[in-house]
Design a protein around this motif. Sequence first.
Motif, PDB file in Angstrom:
ATOM      1  N   UNK A 307       0.834  -1.196   0.000  1.00  0.00           N
ATOM      2  CA  UNK A 307       0.000   0.000   0.000  1.00  0.00           C
ATOM      3  C   UNK A 307       0.868   1.244   0.000  1.00  0.00           C
ATOM      4  N   UNK A 308       0.455   2.227  -0.817  1.00  0.00           N
ATOM      5  CA  UNK A 308       1.251   3.447  -0.930  1.00  0.00           C
ATOM      6  C   UNK A 308       0.516   4.508  -1.711  1.00  0.00           C
ATOM      7  N   UNK A 309       1.299   5.258  -2.522  1.00  0.00           N
ATOM      8  CA  UNK A 309       0.776   6.400  -3.260  1.00  0.00           C
ATOM      9  C   UNK A 309       0.670   6.140  -4.763  1.00  0.00           C
ATOM     10  N   UNK A 310       0.854   4.887  -5.190  1.00  0.00           N
ATOM     11  CA  UNK A 310       0.745   4.581  -6.612  1.00  0.00           C
ATOM     12  C   UNK A 310       2.041   4.688  -7.378  1.00  0.00           C
ATOM     13  N   UNK A 311       3.177   4.626  -6.706  1.00  0.00           N
ATOM     14  CA  UNK A 311       4.469   4.713  -7.377  1.00  0.00           C
ATOM     15  C   UNK A 311       4.835   3.354  -7.964  1.00  0.00           C
ATOM     16  N   UNK A 312       5.219   3.340  -9.233  1.00  0.00           N
ATOM     17  CA  UNK A 312       5.595   2.110  -9.924  1.00  0.00           C
ATOM     18  C   UNK A 312       7.011   2.286 -10.462  1.00  0.00           C
ATOM     19  N   UNK A 313       7.911   1.414 -10.030  1.00  0.00           N
ATOM     20  CA  UNK A 313       9.310   1.452 -10.441  1.00  0.00           C
ATOM     21  C   UNK A 313       9.661   0.118 -11.066  1.00  0.00           C
ATOM     22  N   UNK A 314      10.259   0.164 -12.258  1.00  0.00           N
ATOM     23  CA  UNK A 314      10.646  -1.038 -12.993  1.00  0.00           C
ATOM     24  C   UNK A 314      12.153  -1.009 -13.222  1.00  0.00           C
ATOM     25  N   UNK A 315      12.848  -1.972 -12.649  1.00  0.00           N
ATOM     26  CA  UNK A 315      14.310  -2.057 -12.763  1.00  0.00           C
ATOM     27  C   UNK A 315      14.980  -0.752 -12.346  1.00  0.00           C
ATOM     28  N   UNK A 316      14.454  -0.131 -11.279  1.00  0.00           N
ATOM     29  CA  UNK A 316      15.025   1.103 -10.756  1.00  0.00           C
ATOM     30  C   UNK A 316      14.704   2.344 -11.549  1.00  0.00           C
ATOM     31  N   UNK A 317      13.816   2.233 -12.533  1.00  0.00           N
ATOM     32  CA  UNK A 317      13.452   3.357 -13.399  1.00  0.00           C
ATOM     33  C   UNK A 317      11.948   3.582 -13.276  1.00  0.00           C
ATOM     34  N   UNK A 318      11.479   4.848 -13.231  1.00  0.00           N
ATOM     35  CA  UNK A 318      10.031   5.089 -13.177  1.00  0.00           C
ATOM     36  C   UNK A 318       9.307   4.470 -14.378  1.00  0.00           C
ATOM     37  N   UNK A 319       8.030   4.181 -14.156  1.00  0.00           N
ATOM     38  CA  UNK A 319       7.257   3.484 -15.182  1.00  0.00           C
ATOM     39  C   UNK A 319       7.198   4.259 -16.485  1.00  0.00           C
ATOM     40  N   UNK A 320       6.994   5.574 -16.416  1.00  0.00           N
ATOM     41  CA  UNK A 320       6.856   6.366 -17.635  1.00  0.00           C
ATOM     42  C   UNK A 320       8.143   6.413 -18.441  1.00  0.00           C
ATOM     43  N   UNK A 321       9.282   6.257 -17.784  1.00  0.00           N
ATOM     44  CA  UNK A 321      10.555   6.273 -18.512  1.00  0.00           C
ATOM     45  C   UNK A 321      10.923   4.885 -19.041  1.00  0.00           C
ATOM     46  N   UNK A 322      10.567   3.845 -18.301  1.00  0.00           N
ATOM     47  CA  UNK A 322      10.941   2.495 -18.748  1.00  0.00           C
ATOM     48  C   UNK A 322      10.065   2.045 -19.912  1.00  0.00           C
ATOM     49  N   UNK A 323       8.780   2.409 -19.887  1.00  0.00           N
ATOM     50  CA  UNK A 323       7.862   2.055 -20.976  1.00  0.00           C
ATOM     51  C   UNK A 323       7.381   3.337 -21.647  1.00  0.00           C
ATOM     52  N   UNK A 324       8.036   3.749 -22.725  1.00  0.00           N
ATOM     53  CA  UNK A 324       7.600   4.988 -23.402  1.00  0.00           C
ATOM     54  C   UNK A 324       6.217   4.839 -24.050  1.00  0.00           C
ATOM     55  N   UNK A 325       5.836   3.636 -24.476  1.00  0.00           N
ATOM     56  CA  UNK A 325       4.567   3.445 -25.157  1.00  0.00           C
ATOM     57  C   UNK A 325       3.412   3.440 -24.148  1.00  0.00           C
TER      58      UNK A 325
END
Length: 414
Positions: A307-325
């Motif tokens: 539970x948190x604030x909705x932060x998603x990190x993938x391989x240490x990178x924010x979601x919007x940067x790791x998945x541009x599409x």
Amino acid sequence: MHIQAPNLLLLSRMRNVRLSSSVAKTQPSSAPDTTPSPSAQLPLDQPPPEELENAEPWMAEEIRAYYAGRARLAKMMGRDPATFTDKDVTESLRYLLPSALSAKDARPFLKHPSLIFPKRAESAFSSDGRPLESAFYSGSTGYQNLVYEIFRHQSMADGTDVPPPQALHAESTAADAPPEALKLDGEEAGKQEEEAGGREADVAAEPPSDEGVGLSNVRPLVWVKKDILSNLLHEELSEAHYEDLIKRLVKLAEHPQSSRVKDFLDQYRRPVFVYRTHAKIPQLNAAEEALALGRRKTSTARVIVKKGQGTVVVNGVPLSEYFPRTEDRHQVLYPFMRLDLLGAYDVTAKVWGGGTTGQAGAIRLAISKAMLAFPGDHGDKLEADGLLVRDPRMVERKKPGQKKARKKFTWVKR
């Protein structure tokens, strides 16, 4: 010259084998006679005679071709055909003809014809040459018989008994019976009427049930596919006949008293794979975190959800940067969108292998599994959208002589 030496050695060995076998035949043996049975003396590429006795001509040809192909496959793999099992056949075909097709029926196989072709129901005839099946001349005996059986069980659910087709045929042939037989049949009919009256009284005394078996709360069921139903009826069903039968079965399953004909309906239904009844549900750890694993294509993902604030990190990178599409980000967040919990949980994911589409699907599956550890009715919603089962689709392998899996090279006349 060094190329011909192995060939000469092989010929000499074959000659020695032939000589030793001929000498063994001519020399008398003091051991007891252990002559094998006639079926054991047959060539390994020939089927046993008992399999061809009652087989139709076309089926006999298929059986002979099966045994011949099995023997050739064993020789290609350098194995003894006498000890070549079905498992060895499957492994040999997988080695010689590799296939990445997810559908098992689309892969190459070698099976006995009796396992491939549906059995043909033999129509029995009466003493006067008339067929016992009332729908014999319709050309689709199995379909017509099942339609009548559904109607008969529909009447049973309503509380009225309808005689089976065999009883109707007995009535039609009663006119040809001698008077003594008619007298006995009359007595038997009286007994059956008394039993039927007792059954009707029992049905009337039975309290009505509002629960039908069409919608099972224990484990969902689905109707069998067309090929399975064709095997059950011993005839090839058309698409129109299959859809008509399924509609009739669904109508019978939705009957308020369908519990009376549950055994009949269960012959044409199969249980659905339910993830929550087979897989191990993740549990929250001491830090109130849920860990889960997901796969898609060749990608694998491990996620930690809390539970948190909705932060998603993938391989240490924010979601919007790791998945541009946008499509990939939508796939990752879809479990939260389906549960109306977008922005309520934090996700830390580690993913490897494959491309962006496969990695996004692997993370989505892992998040869906992890949400089962948190309180709430998350499982029903996720399971309804198929988010708890891995997508089995894979990239089809490239074929030799082709540009890609299906695409061919440009054909040039000269």
